[in-house]
Design an enzyme around this catalytic site. Structure first.
Site, short mmCIF file in Angstrom:
data_model
loop_
_atom_site.label_atom_id
_atom_site.label_comp_id
_atom_site.label_asym_id
_atom_site.label_seq_id
_atom_site.Cartn_x
_atom_site.Cartn_y
_atom_site.Cartn_z
N LYS A 129 7.45 2.38 0.03
CA LYS A 129 6.78 2.02 -1.22
C LYS A 129 6.36 3.28 -1.98
O LYS A 129 5.88 4.25 -1.38
CB LYS A 129 5.54 1.16 -0.89
CG LYS A 129 4.79 0.64 -2.10
CD LYS A 129 3.64 -0.27 -1.67
CE LYS A 129 2.88 -0.85 -2.85
NZ LYS A 129 1.82 -1.79 -2.42
N SER A 132 1.79 -6.43 -4.36
CA SER A 132 2.40 -5.35 -5.12
C SER A 132 3.61 -4.73 -4.41
O SER A 132 4.40 -4.03 -5.03
CB SER A 132 1.35 -4.26 -5.37
OG SER A 132 0.93 -3.68 -4.13
N SER A 142 -1.08 -7.65 -0.54
CA SER A 142 0.13 -7.06 -1.11
C SER A 142 1.25 -6.74 -0.13
O SER A 142 2.33 -6.31 -0.53
CB SER A 142 -0.22 -5.79 -1.89
OG SER A 142 -0.93 -6.11 -3.05
#
Length: 485
Positions: free
Chosen positions: A76, A151, A175
Site C-alpha cells: 500500500k 482505504s 480499511s
C-alpha cells in the site's frame, strides 16, 4: 507463468526453498500479470526493473532460511519506501520520495521479500471505496462496476487479482477488513501496538495499524509473523512475546467460546448478511466451539465516536503539509496565501472535509463537548469488550453490512459511505485484533465476509478460528480475469 501467480504464498516459499522454481521466474510471472492488468488501476508506482534485478541477485546467492525467500510483494502506498515514491494517494505528496524505510516494509525486505511497487489507496487512507485517491479509483476484480472497498482497495484488488501473492494494508476504522470482505480475500487488523507505525503516513495515530492481506489464512499467519515486531522507533509499539503464527496454526478450536453480540443485528441489515452470519455460527458449532450470546451495549455510539476522534487526529497530523518542507507547493502572493492555496489545491474533498470536522471538534468551546466526550465513550466501548471477554474467547460478526457497491453509488453521500464501517470501527476504538475471512456470496455472486474479533494480542486464537472456519466454508472466488489486456 499463470500457474505461479495462482499459488499461495506458503506454496511459493516451499517451491523456491526446494529449488523447483526461482525467484526470477516468480517475479517475472507477477510482473507480466500486473502489466496486463492496468485496467484495475491497482498500482500508483511500479518498481518492476529493480524487482527483477533483486530477484536475479537472490537467485545467485539464495538464502533459503528466510521466511519470504525472493518473494515479490506490492505494498500500500502509505508505507514509506526508501528511494521509491510514496504518495498516500494524494496530490500533495505526488513528488515525495522518502530517504528512509518504514519498519513494516523493512521487515518484509529483511525476510527476503522484493518490492514490486506501491498500491493505490484512498487519499491519506480516508475513504471506504478507494474513490478518493488523486490517482483515480481502483476497480474490483470481481466486477468492473464495483468498488474494491477502502482505504486499502488497491491492496485488496491486487491480491484478489493475483498481481501480488500477498500485501500489507493499514486499518484505521476497517480499511483492511472491509476491502478484504468486498474482494473475497483475508485481511487481519492486528492489536494496536503489534506492528510498528514508524514510516507509515499518519491518518489517526491512536487508531492506525498495519496488517497483512492475503488469499488464505495460512498466508496471513506467515505474513503477520514477519511484520509484527517491537520497534524502539515507535513510541506506541508494544514489546510482548510474539507467536510463531504459521507454525502454531491449528484447526482444533474445540471448547472455544465464541460470542455473538446482539447489537450487531442492526436495523435494515440485509437478510443475506443475517443468513451468512447464521451459517458462520453453524460452522463454529461444527468445529466443536460453543456459541454464547453477548451484549456490547455501547456499539451504536462507535461510529459517531470514531468520526470525532479520527478527524481530530487527522487535522493535527495533516497540519504538517503546508508547502514549506516537502511535497506540493502552490504559488501565493505571501506566506499565508501560499499555505491556503497549497492545502486547498493539494488535498481532495474528503480529506478537506475531515480536516474541517477535526479542527471544529478541537476548537475552543467545542473540545469538551465533542472530543473529550468522544474519548470517554471510546473507553466505554473498550470496557464492553473487556466485560465480554470474561465469558468468551472471541467474537463473531459480519465484516460489512453489504457486499461491494457500485463505483460512484455513494460518492456524494458521505454519511452512507461512513456506515460501511459500522462493524469494523469498534475494534479500532478498543485497540483489538480482528480478521475478515470470505464466507459466502450474495445473490449477485459478490463476496461477503465474516469478522472474528479477539482479545488484545491474541492474534493466534483468531487466526486458528479463521483457519478452522475457512476449511468448513470452502469459499471460492468468482473471478474471470476480465481485466487482462
Amino acid at each position: 507463468m499463470s500457474e505461479l501467480t495462482s499459488q499461495s504464498l506458503v506454496k511459493l516459499c516451499k517451491s523456491i526453498k526446494e529449488k523447483k522454481v526461482s525467484s526470477t521466474e516468480v517475479t517475472k510471472a507477477f510482473i507480466e500479470r500486473s502489466e496486463k492488468s492496468k485496467t484495475l488501476n491497482a498500482y500508483i508506482t511500479t518498481d518492476f526493473e529493480n524487482a527483477l534485478t533483486k530477484a536475479k541477485q537472490f537467485d545467485e546467492k539464495p538464502n533459503l532460511d528466510l521466511k519470504l525467500p525472493g518473494i515479490p510483494i506490492a505494498v500500500k502506498d502509505l508505507f514509506c519506501t526508501k528511494n521509491v515514491k510514496t504518495t498516500a494517494g494524494s496530490k500533495i505528496l505526488q513528488s515525495f520520495t522518502p530517504t528512509y524505510e518504514s519498519t513494516v516494509t523493512d521487515n518484509l525486505w529483511n525476510a527476503g521479500g522484493i518490492l514490486l511497487g506501491k498500491l493505490n489507496c484512498d487519499e491519506f487512507a480516508m475513504g471506504s471505496s478507494n474513490e478518493t485517491s488523486y490517482y483515480g479509483n481502483v476497480q474490483n476484480p470481481i466486477d468492473e462496476n464495483l468498488v474494491p472497498g477502502g482505504s486499502s482497495g488497491g491492496s485488496a484488488s491486487a491480491v484478489a487479482a493475483q498481481l501480488t501473492p500477498i500485501t500489507i494494508g493499514t486499518d484505521t476504522g476497517g480499511s483492511i477488513r472491509q476491502p478484504a470482505s468486498f474482494t473475497g480475500t483475508v485481511g487481519l487488523k492486528p492489536t494496536y501496538g503489534s506492528c510498528s507505525r514508524y514510516g507509515i503516513v499518519a491518518f489517526a495515530s491512536s487508531l492506525d495499524q498495519a496488517g497483512p492481506m492475503s488469499q488464505n489464512v495460512e498466508d496471513c499467519a506467515l505474513l503477520h509473523e514477519v511484520i509484527s515486531t517491537f520497534d524502539k522507533k515507535d513510541s506506541t509499539s508494544i514489546n510482548f512475546k510474539r507467536n510463531n503464527y504459521l507454525q502454531e496454526l491449528t484447526k482444533n478450536i474445540k471448547g472455544k467460546k465464541i460470542g455473538i453480540p446482539k447489537e450487531y443485528r442492526v436495523e435494515g441489515m440485509p437478510k443475506e448478511i443475517e443468513d451468512l452470519w447464521q451459517k458462520g455460527i453453524d460452522h463454529i458449532k461444527d468445529c466443536g466451539a460453543e456459541v454464547v450470546d453477548i451484549s456490547l451495549p455501547h456499539t451504536s455510539y462507535a461510529l459517531p465516536t470514531y468520526y470525532i476522534v479520527a478527524p481530530a487526529e487527522a487535522s493535527s497530523n495533516l497540519a504538517r503539509y503546508d508547502g514549506v518542507k516537502y511535497g506540493f507547493r502552490a504559488e501565493g502572493k505571501n506566506l499565508i496565501d501560499m499555505y491556503e492555496k497549497t492545502r486547498s489545491e493539494g488535498f481532495g474533498a474528503e480529506v478537506q472535509r475531515r480536516i474541517m470536522i477535526g479542527t471544529y471538534v478541537l476548537s475552543s468551546g467545542y473540545y469538551d463537548a465533542y472530543y473529550l466526550k468522544a474519548q470517554k465513550v471510546r473507553k466505554l466501548i473498550k470496557n464492553d469488550f473487556d466485560e465480554a471477554y470474561k465469558q468468551v474467547d472471541a467474537i463473531l460478526t459480519p465484516s460489512t453490512p453489504s457486499s461491494a457497491f457500485k463505483i460512484g453509488e455513494k460518492k456524494d453521500d458521505p454519511v452512507s459511505m461512513y456506515l460501511n464501517d459500522i462493524f469494523t470501527v469498534p475494534v479500532n476504538l478498543a485497540g483489538l485484533p480482528g480478521i475478515s475471512i470470505p464466507a459466502g456470496h450474495d445473490a449477485k455472486g459478490y463476496p461477503l465476509g465474516l469478522q472474528i474479533i479477539g482479545k488484545a494480542f491474541d492474534e493466534q486464537n483468531i487466526l486458528n478460528i479463521a483457519y478452522a472456519m475457512e476449511e468448513k466454508i470452502g469459499f471460492k472466488n468468482n473471478i474471470t480475469d476480465w481485466w487482462i489486456k
